[in-house]
Motif scaffolding. Structure first.
Motif, PDB file in Angstrom:
ATOM      1  N   PRO A 127       0.574  -1.343  -0.269  1.00  0.00           N
ATOM      2  CA  PRO A 127      -0.276  -0.017  -0.059  1.00  0.00           C
ATOM      3  C   PRO A 127       0.673   1.394  -0.004  1.00  0.00           C
ATOM      4  CG  PRO A 127      -0.934  -1.504   1.620  1.00  0.00           C
ATOM      5  CD  PRO A 127       0.301  -1.945   1.405  1.00  0.00           C
ATOM      6  N   THR A 130       2.361   1.712  -3.369  1.00  0.00           N
ATOM      7  CA  THR A 130       1.034   2.128  -4.336  1.00  0.00           C
ATOM      8  C   THR A 130       1.090   3.624  -4.226  1.00  0.00           C
ATOM      9  OG1 THR A 130       0.621   0.227  -4.367  1.00  0.00           O
ATOM     10  CG2 THR A 130      -0.827   1.761  -5.107  1.00  0.00           C
ATOM     11  N   VAL A 131       0.157   4.369  -2.839  1.00  0.00           N
ATOM     12  CA  VAL A 131      -0.349   5.437  -2.556  1.00  0.00           C
ATOM     13  C   VAL A 131       0.953   5.740  -3.199  1.00  0.00           C
ATOM     14  CG1 VAL A 131      -0.182   6.912  -1.016  1.00  0.00           C
ATOM     15  CG2 VAL A 131      -1.366   4.473  -0.824  1.00  0.00           C
ATOM     16  N   ALA A 134       0.929   6.562  -6.925  1.00  0.00           N
ATOM     17  CA  ALA A 134      -0.117   6.994  -6.963  1.00  0.00           C
ATOM     18  C   ALA A 134      -0.309   8.438  -7.323  1.00  0.00           C
ATOM     19  CB  ALA A 134      -1.618   6.728  -6.575  1.00  0.00           C
ATOM     20  N   PHE A 223      -8.215  -0.268  -2.067  1.00  0.00           N
ATOM     21  CA  PHE A 223      -8.730   0.507  -3.189  1.00  0.00           C
ATOM     22  C   PHE A 223      -9.418   2.490  -2.707  1.00  0.00           C
ATOM     23  CE2 PHE A 223     -11.692   1.539  -6.183  1.00  0.00           C
ATOM     24  CZ  PHE A 223     -11.242   1.811  -7.068  1.00  0.00           C
ATOM     25  N   GLY A 226      -7.109   4.109  -1.401  1.00  0.00           N
ATOM     26  CA  GLY A 226      -6.201   5.181  -2.062  1.00  0.00           C
ATOM     27  C   GLY A 226      -7.337   5.799  -2.857  1.00  0.00           C
ATOM     28  N   THR A 227      -8.158   6.083  -3.353  1.00  0.00           N
ATOM     29  CA  THR A 227      -8.191   6.813  -4.490  1.00  0.00           C
ATOM     30  C   THR A 227      -9.211   8.210  -3.941  1.00  0.00           C
ATOM     31  OG1 THR A 227     -10.128   4.857  -4.839  1.00  0.00           O
ATOM     32  CG2 THR A 227      -8.105   4.509  -5.779  1.00  0.00           C
ATOM     33  N   ARG A 256      -1.827   8.863   2.320  1.00  0.00           N
ATOM     34  CA  ARG A 256      -1.844   9.840   1.355  1.00  0.00           C
ATOM     35  C   ARG A 256      -2.533  10.948   2.384  1.00  0.00           C
ATOM     36  NH1 ARG A 256      -7.092   8.655  -1.559  1.00  0.00           N
ATOM     37  NH2 ARG A 256      -6.598  10.138  -2.875  1.00  0.00           N
ATOM     38  N   ILE A 355      -6.007   7.609 -10.896  1.00  0.00           N
ATOM     39  CA  ILE A 355      -5.363   6.889 -10.436  1.00  0.00           C
ATOM     40  C   ILE A 355      -6.429   6.434  -9.402  1.00  0.00           C
ATOM     41  CG2 ILE A 355      -7.231   8.256  -8.081  1.00  0.00           C
ATOM     42  CD1 ILE A 355      -4.405   9.129  -6.340  1.00  0.00           C
ATOM     43  N   THR A 359      -4.793   1.826  -9.432  1.00  0.00           N
ATOM     44  CA  THR A 359      -4.891   1.565  -8.302  1.00  0.00           C
ATOM     45  C   THR A 359      -5.995   0.278  -8.132  1.00  0.00           C
ATOM     46  OG1 THR A 359      -4.875   3.799  -6.279  1.00  0.00           O
ATOM     47  CG2 THR A 359      -5.619   1.577  -5.363  1.00  0.00           C
ATOM     48  N   VAL A 363      -3.357  -3.537  -6.583  1.00  0.00           N
ATOM     49  CA  VAL A 363      -4.682  -4.274  -5.846  1.00  0.00           C
ATOM     50  C   VAL A 363      -4.491  -5.636  -6.169  1.00  0.00           C
ATOM     51  CG1 VAL A 363      -6.500  -4.362  -4.891  1.00  0.00           C
ATOM     52  CG2 VAL A 363      -5.453  -2.310  -4.047  1.00  0.00           C
TER      53      VAL A 363
END
Length: 366
Positions: A127, A130-131, A134, A223, A226-227, A256, A355, A359, A363
């Protein structure tokens, strides 16, 4: 007080000879030198009318938000814009400027009380990676697409940061360190309005989306956190699926939010370097509110802040940000927003789609 506040209020009030003239005193009347306490009293008298109006709008927006379960930032913006006439002339101008800058920075600094290092590290490597990917890619995409659409790179960075980090709060923080232009206030308001609407749509549709994809509770939380742009919408979407999804989504969202510090520091550093390159005497402004943000994150991570203090900081931060949004609304007219056209909205829709797609890939496949 900050120099940009003084500069802006001086230029706006150029239509008046002085506040003394508004109180029935002759313009240009000589006044004795003020003591330090007298200066603070004069500053208070100069700013309290506009600050009181902004706080009242924030109070009304908060009440409506609680009654109708709608984004408080959007209510504050729209209400503020209906009182735009107060910014065109009169005694409210200085207080509106103060609320849109100094109060804003206090609110951003207090966001640090939400976050601890333990919450971030507990998520694991995937995560976090990914963050970071993104956020960086969304800001880069925003700058690239904005220029292709004939918009400023600053708008792309502003909108990309708002979409990538934490919605309206990120937009306000980033706008405070970007170069000031004639379109700065309008771009900030447009970004806040659009990102709030997109976040609300995401809160409603994304839980259905992750259910259709067959995500388990943990992956659904990653998800959603993160979005979705705004913290409140993340909480609403996550806990509408399950308590576990809500917890994971909230922690990812706080990750985030924690990225706000390095992102805004980086933007401020780049802006300062470019200013120095263009003018050798350019002054580098240290964003002290970000120092406060970092100090609160550190103190909270070390367990130095009791729960009552973090709760109070969160409440005060929310009030400051809503008040600042109301002030920004008063500084912007509907006519100015209508003139920008569809391109800025298209940029933010593309950033939101990007984004979300990135994500989903992370995921599902990593």
């Amino acid at each position: 007080m900050s120099s940009d506040l003084d500069t802006d209020t001086a230029s706006v009030h150029a239509i008046f000879q002085s506040y003394d003239g508004m109180e029935g005193l002759a313009a240009g009347s000589s006044a004795p030198a003020l003591t330090q306490s007298g200066k603070w009293q004069a500053f208070f008298q100069r700013t309290y009318p506009g600050l009181l109006v902004a706080a009242t709008i924030a109070l009304a927006a908060t009440w409506l938000s609680q009654q109708y379960r709608s984004p408080v930032m959007l209510f504050a913006l729209l209400f503020g814009m209906t009182f735009h006439f107060l910014y065109e002339e009169g005694r409210c101008v200085a207080g509106i400027e103060f609320a849109s800058k100094a109060v804003l920075r206090v609110g951003v600094a207090l966001l640090g009380a939400r976050i601890t290092a333990h919450q971030i590290l507990e998520l694991g490597a995937m995560p976090i990676a990914t963050v970071i990917a993104a956020i960086v890619s969304t800001i880069a995409l925003g700058a690239f697409v904005a220029q292709r659409f004939g918009l400023s790179r600053s708008f792309g960075v502003l909108s990309g940061g708002a979409v990538g980090i934490c919605g309206a709060s990120a937009a306000l923080a980033i706008a405070s360190v970007l170069p000031r232009t004639s379109e700065s206030e309008r771009d900030t308001i447009l970004t806040v309005v659009t990102v709030t609407l997109l976040s609300t749509i995401a809160m409603i549709t994304y839980p259905l989306f992750v259910t259709a994809l067959g995500f388990d509770h943990v992956h659904a939380g990653i998800f959603l956190g993160g979005t979705i742009h705004d913290v409140a919408q993340v909480v609403g979407a996550g806990y509408s699926i399950s308590p576990e999804t809500g917890d994971v989504a909230t922690y990812v969202k706080l990750l985030r939010v924690s990225m706000l510090l390095p992102v805004v520091f980086t933007i401020a550093f780049i802006v300062s370097r470019r200013a120095k390159a263009g003018q050798n005497s350019a002054k580098v402004n240290l964003p002290f509110f970000l120092v406060g943000f970092a100090a609160l994150v550190m103190a909270n991570s070390l367990g130095l802040l009791p729960k009552v203090a973090t709760d109070a900081a969160n409440d005060l931060s929310r009030w400051c940000l809503v008040t600042a949004i109301a002030a920004l609304g008063m500084k912007t007219s509907f006519k100015d927003l209508a003139a920008v056209g569809w391109k800025p909205i298209a940029v933010m829709v593309l950033e939101t789609a990007w984004i979300a797609a990135l994500t989903v890939v992370a995921v599902r496949f990593i």
